[in-house]
Write a protein that holds these residues in place. Structure first.
Motif, PDB file in Angstrom:
ATOM      1  N   ARG A 184       7.270  -1.645   6.624  1.00 47.53           N
ATOM      2  CA  ARG A 184       6.861  -0.280   6.279  1.00 47.53           C
ATOM      3  C   ARG A 184       8.082   0.600   6.115  1.00 47.53           C
ATOM      4  NH1 ARG A 184       2.865   2.332  10.040  1.00 47.53           N
ATOM      5  NH2 ARG A 184       3.439   4.289   9.107  1.00 47.53           N
ATOM      6  N   GLN A 185       7.918   1.621   5.291  1.00 52.62           N
ATOM      7  CA  GLN A 185       8.993   2.588   5.079  1.00 52.62           C
ATOM      8  C   GLN A 185       8.378   3.910   4.659  1.00 52.62           C
ATOM      9  OE1 GLN A 185      12.427   1.527   2.621  1.00 52.62           O
ATOM     10  NE2 GLN A 185      12.233   3.502   1.593  1.00 52.62           N
ATOM     11  N   SER A 186       8.906   4.979   5.215  1.00 57.00           N
ATOM     12  CA  SER A 186       8.510   6.315   4.775  1.00 57.00           C
ATOM     13  C   SER A 186       9.599   6.835   3.850  1.00 57.00           C
ATOM     14  CB  SER A 186       8.349   7.257   5.970  1.00 57.00           C
ATOM     15  OG  SER A 186       7.243   6.841   6.733  1.00 57.00           O
ATOM     16  N   GLY A 187       9.184   7.573   2.836  1.00 54.83           N
ATOM     17  CA  GLY A 187      10.129   8.071   1.845  1.00 54.83           C
ATOM     18  C   GLY A 187      10.129   7.167   0.627  1.00 54.83           C
ATOM     19  N   LEU A 208      11.915  -3.116  -3.371  1.00 52.73           N
ATOM     20  CA  LEU A 208      10.507  -3.529  -3.348  1.00 52.73           C
ATOM     21  C   LEU A 208      10.306  -4.878  -3.998  1.00 52.73           C
ATOM     22  CD1 LEU A 208       8.840  -0.088  -4.098  1.00 52.73           C
ATOM     23  CD2 LEU A 208       8.989  -1.255  -1.896  1.00 52.73           C
ATOM     24  N   ILE A 209      11.004  -5.140  -5.090  1.00 52.78           N
ATOM     25  CA  ILE A 209      10.886  -6.439  -5.762  1.00 52.78           C
ATOM     26  C   ILE A 209      11.384  -7.552  -4.842  1.00 52.78           C
ATOM     27  CG2 ILE A 209      11.818  -7.842  -7.655  1.00 52.78           C
ATOM     28  CD1 ILE A 209      11.631  -5.278  -9.395  1.00 52.78           C
ATOM     29  N   LYS A 210      12.505  -7.315  -4.178  1.00 53.67           N
ATOM     30  CA  LYS A 210      13.060  -8.305  -3.244  1.00 53.67           C
ATOM     31  C   LYS A 210      12.071  -8.558  -2.099  1.00 53.67           C
ATOM     32  CE  LYS A 210      17.045  -9.089  -0.270  1.00 53.67           C
ATOM     33  NZ  LYS A 210      18.255  -8.498   0.330  1.00 53.67           N
ATOM     34  N   LEU A 211      11.495  -7.483  -1.572  1.00 51.71           N
ATOM     35  CA  LEU A 211      10.531  -7.579  -0.478  1.00 51.71           C
ATOM     36  C   LEU A 211       9.308  -8.403  -0.894  1.00 51.71           C
ATOM     37  CD1 LEU A 211       9.676  -6.439   2.375  1.00 51.71           C
ATOM     38  CD2 LEU A 211       8.509  -4.646   1.085  1.00 51.71           C
ATOM     39  N   ILE A 212       8.773  -8.130  -2.066  1.00 54.06           N
ATOM     40  CA  ILE A 212       7.607  -8.866  -2.558  1.00 54.06           C
ATOM     41  C   ILE A 212       7.949 -10.332  -2.760  1.00 54.06           C
ATOM     42  CG2 ILE A 212       6.088  -9.130  -4.565  1.00 54.06           C
ATOM     43  CD1 ILE A 212       6.001  -5.990  -4.617  1.00 54.06           C
ATOM     44  N   ASN A 213       9.091 -10.595  -3.377  1.00 50.56           N
ATOM     45  CA  ASN A 213       9.499 -11.990  -3.608  1.00 50.56           C
ATOM     46  C   ASN A 213       9.656 -12.754  -2.296  1.00 50.56           C
ATOM     47  OD1 ASN A 213       9.413 -11.913  -6.406  1.00 50.56           O
ATOM     48  ND2 ASN A 213      11.523 -11.197  -6.573  1.00 50.56           N
ATOM     49  N   GLN A 214      10.172 -12.087  -1.261  1.00 50.33           N
ATOM     50  CA  GLN A 214      10.358 -12.730   0.048  1.00 50.33           C
ATOM     51  C   GLN A 214       9.019 -13.051   0.718  1.00 50.33           C
ATOM     52  OE1 GLN A 214      12.780  -9.810   2.028  1.00 50.33           O
ATOM     53  NE2 GLN A 214      14.690 -10.829   1.508  1.00 50.33           N
ATOM     54  N   ASN A 215       7.992 -12.275   0.406  1.00 48.37           N
ATOM     55  CA  ASN A 215       6.702 -12.433   1.088  1.00 48.37           C
ATOM     56  C   ASN A 215       5.633 -13.093   0.225  1.00 48.37           C
ATOM     57  OD1 ASN A 215       6.715 -11.051   3.908  1.00 48.37           O
ATOM     58  ND2 ASN A 215       7.967  -9.758   2.591  1.00 48.37           N
ATOM     59  N   ALA A 216       5.971 -13.399  -1.024  1.00 50.13           N
ATOM     60  CA  ALA A 216       4.976 -13.976  -1.940  1.00 50.13           C
ATOM     61  C   ALA A 216       4.686 -15.427  -1.597  1.00 50.13           C
ATOM     62  CB  ALA A 216       5.468 -13.860  -3.376  1.00 50.13           C
ATOM     63  N   VAL A 241       0.324   6.944   9.603  1.00 53.12           N
ATOM     64  CA  VAL A 241       1.079   7.524   8.493  1.00 53.12           C
ATOM     65  C   VAL A 241       1.268   9.001   8.797  1.00 53.12           C
ATOM     66  CG1 VAL A 241       1.047   8.039   6.025  1.00 53.12           C
ATOM     67  CG2 VAL A 241       0.197   5.834   6.857  1.00 53.12           C
ATOM     68  N   ARG A 242       2.509   9.384   9.043  1.00 47.33           N
ATOM     69  CA  ARG A 242       2.818  10.774   9.405  1.00 47.33           C
ATOM     70  C   ARG A 242       3.488  11.535   8.262  1.00 47.33           C
ATOM     71  NH1 ARG A 242      -0.570   9.792  12.317  1.00 47.33           N
ATOM     72  NH2 ARG A 242      -0.403   9.065  14.449  1.00 47.33           N
ATOM     73  N   GLY A 243       4.096  10.803   7.335  1.00 47.80           N
ATOM     74  CA  GLY A 243       4.752  11.426   6.191  1.00 47.80           C
ATOM     75  C   GLY A 243       4.407  10.655   4.942  1.00 47.80           C
ATOM     76  N   VAL A 244       4.471  11.329   3.813  1.00 40.33           N
ATOM     77  CA  VAL A 244       4.185  10.650   2.544  1.00 40.33           C
ATOM     78  C   VAL A 244       5.393  10.809   1.616  1.00 40.33           C
ATOM     79  CG1 VAL A 244       1.674  10.691   2.581  1.00 40.33           C
ATOM     80  CG2 VAL A 244       2.879  12.712   1.802  1.00 40.33           C
ATOM     81  N   VAL A 299       0.843  -1.189   0.000  1.00 42.15           N
ATOM     82  CA  VAL A 299       0.000   0.000   0.000  1.00 42.15           C
ATOM     83  C   VAL A 299       0.882   1.244   0.000  1.00 42.15           C
ATOM     84  CG1 VAL A 299      -1.842   1.244   1.190  1.00 42.15           C
ATOM     85  CG2 VAL A 299      -1.797  -1.260   1.245  1.00 42.15           C
ATOM     86  N   ASP A 300       0.618   2.101  -0.970  1.00 45.05           N
ATOM     87  CA  ASP A 300       1.330   3.375  -1.109  1.00 45.05           C
ATOM     88  C   ASP A 300       0.422   4.474  -0.573  1.00 45.05           C
ATOM     89  OD1 ASP A 300       2.797   5.599  -1.939  1.00 45.05           O
ATOM     90  OD2 ASP A 300       2.135   5.446  -4.027  1.00 45.05           O
ATOM     91  N   PHE A 301       0.719   4.948   0.639  1.00 41.53           N
ATOM     92  CA  PHE A 301       0.001   6.096   1.186  1.00 41.53           C
ATOM     93  C   PHE A 301       0.678   7.338   0.616  1.00 41.53           C
ATOM     94  CE2 PHE A 301      -1.003   2.820   4.277  1.00 41.53           C
ATOM     95  CZ  PHE A 301      -2.332   3.073   4.585  1.00 41.53           C
TER      96      PHE A 301
END
Length: 99
Positions: free
Chosen positions: A81-84, A91-99, A64-67, A17-19
């Motif tokens: 989660r990450q801000s910035g 992101l690709i590595k993160l998705i692959n690890q959690n898929a 969510v305090r920053g976008v 999710v992109d806030f």
């Protein structure tokens, strides 16, 4: 949106999710990165964009305090989660690890 959102993030497939906000410069930089990530991880994860100005309650619920703030949900729970601006390879590595 609230009930729908909960339903969207509740599956076993990861949901990134992109806030974001329309007035946010870094958010404009994040958008094309997310398009590339979506194309390269097709079917492994879902990517949702949430405008914090239109969905204040949701932004408050997830503190969510920053976008941009990116949150990866799996089975309805935030697992990362990450801000910035986040980089494509991260992101690709993160998705692959959690898929």
């Amino acid at each position: 949106m609230k009930g729908n959102f909960q339903k969207m993030i509740s599956g076993s497939q990861p949901v990134l999710v992109d806030f974001h906000a329309t007035w946010c410069g870094p958010c404009k930089m994040q958008a094309p990165i997310l398009k590339e990530v979506s194309a390269e991880t097709e079917g492994k994860a879902r990517i949702l964009k949430i405008d914090v100005d239109r969905n204040r309650q949701l932004a408050d619920k997830y503190q969510v305090r920053g976008v941009p703030t990116l949150i990866l949900f799996k089975n309805g729970k935030p697992v990362w989660r990450q801000s910035g601006v986040a980089q494509k390879h991260q992101l690709i590595k993160l998705i692959n690890q959690n898929a």
